[in-house]
Design a protein around this motif. Structure first.
Motif: not given
Length: 253
Positions: A111-128
């Motif tokens: 499920k984390f793989i699916q999330w990373a594909y659709s919305g990226g890694l949460r730890a890096f949201q808001g970063t360049e």
């Protein structure tokens, strides 16, 4: 006994009473003297070797020998559904359904793989780095979906990375994504990458060693996050991988 004068290491013919063992010992002594003379003539004596090793170590562990971060990946839109993503991984990594996130019961990494594909890694949201890593993740999955060997061959490694923290996931996505993109190196680049691999192993070993000394590994003394701390703090000074160091700066663990 008639023996040619050049049959021994020091150019002397053996006497009639000389044993085979004596002749062998004399050849070894002659060989060592000859090797020593050749080393002296070539300037390869032990002292010079030690000096060269010191200089080489200083150069290789400095900032001048460092894998530089590549250009950010072009934006890659998502074109597969969550079910399609799962199917790609199940096809090429049949046991992916059993992978657990950090060995936590019921927390399946798919499920984390699916999330990373659709919305990226949460730890890096808001970063360049968010868009860059998300695009690389999608590129890998798209190429595996198309059956491209370079992506399919690394899909298990990517899936296994999602059994660990997002710092490990990001580093794996970056490395495999660059391979899939076909980023090529010249001769100097290949040598730099070789050195980079040894530096990476040294940092990993140090992180495990220090966490163990502190009573870990556990959720607090965690090697991957300790590794991120090292990358962020000394990465530039000792020439650690620039892309990994850049990611480590966003590790808030």
């Amino acid at each position: 006994i008639a023996v040619p004068a050049n049959s021994c290491g020091d150019g002397q013919a053996p006497t009639e009473t000389e044993s085979g063992a004596s002749r062998s010992a004399r050849r070894r002594r002659g060989g060592r003297r000859r090797d020593a003379r050749e080393d002296a003539n070539n300037g390869l004596n032990p002292k010079r070797w030690r000096e060269r090793i010191v200089v080489l170590t200083e150069v290789l562990t400095g900032s001048g020998v460092r894998m530089r971060a590549p250009k950010d990946a072009e934006a890659t839109p998502a074109k597969l559904s969550a079910e399609d993503v799962a199917k790609v991984f199940k096809t090429h990594v049949p046991d992916v359904d059993e992978f657990l996130y950090r060995q936590q019961e019921g927390e399946y990494s798919l499920k984390f793989i699916q999330w990373a594909y659709s919305g990226g890694l949460r730890a890096f949201q808001g970063t360049e780095l968010h868009e860059h890593l998300t695009s690389l993740m999608r590129l890998i999955v798209h190429c595996a979906h198309e059956g491209q060997p370079i992506a399919v061959g690394h899909l298990r490694e990517l899936a296994e990375a999602f059994m660990d923290c997002q710092a490990v996931q990001a580093r794996t996505i970056e490395r495999i994504g660059l391979l899939v993109r076909g980023v090529r190196l010249d001769f100097r680049g290949h040598l730099t990458r070789l050195v980079d691999e040894y530096k990476t192993m040294a940092v990993k070993a140090l992180a495990i060693e220090q966490c163990t000394k502190l009573g870990g590994p556990d959720e607090y003394y965690d090697p991957p996050h300790y590794e991120s701390r090292l990358l962020a703090d000394i990465g530039e000074a000792v020439g650690l991988n620039e892309a990994a160091s850049r990611q480590a700066e966003h590790d808030e663990h």
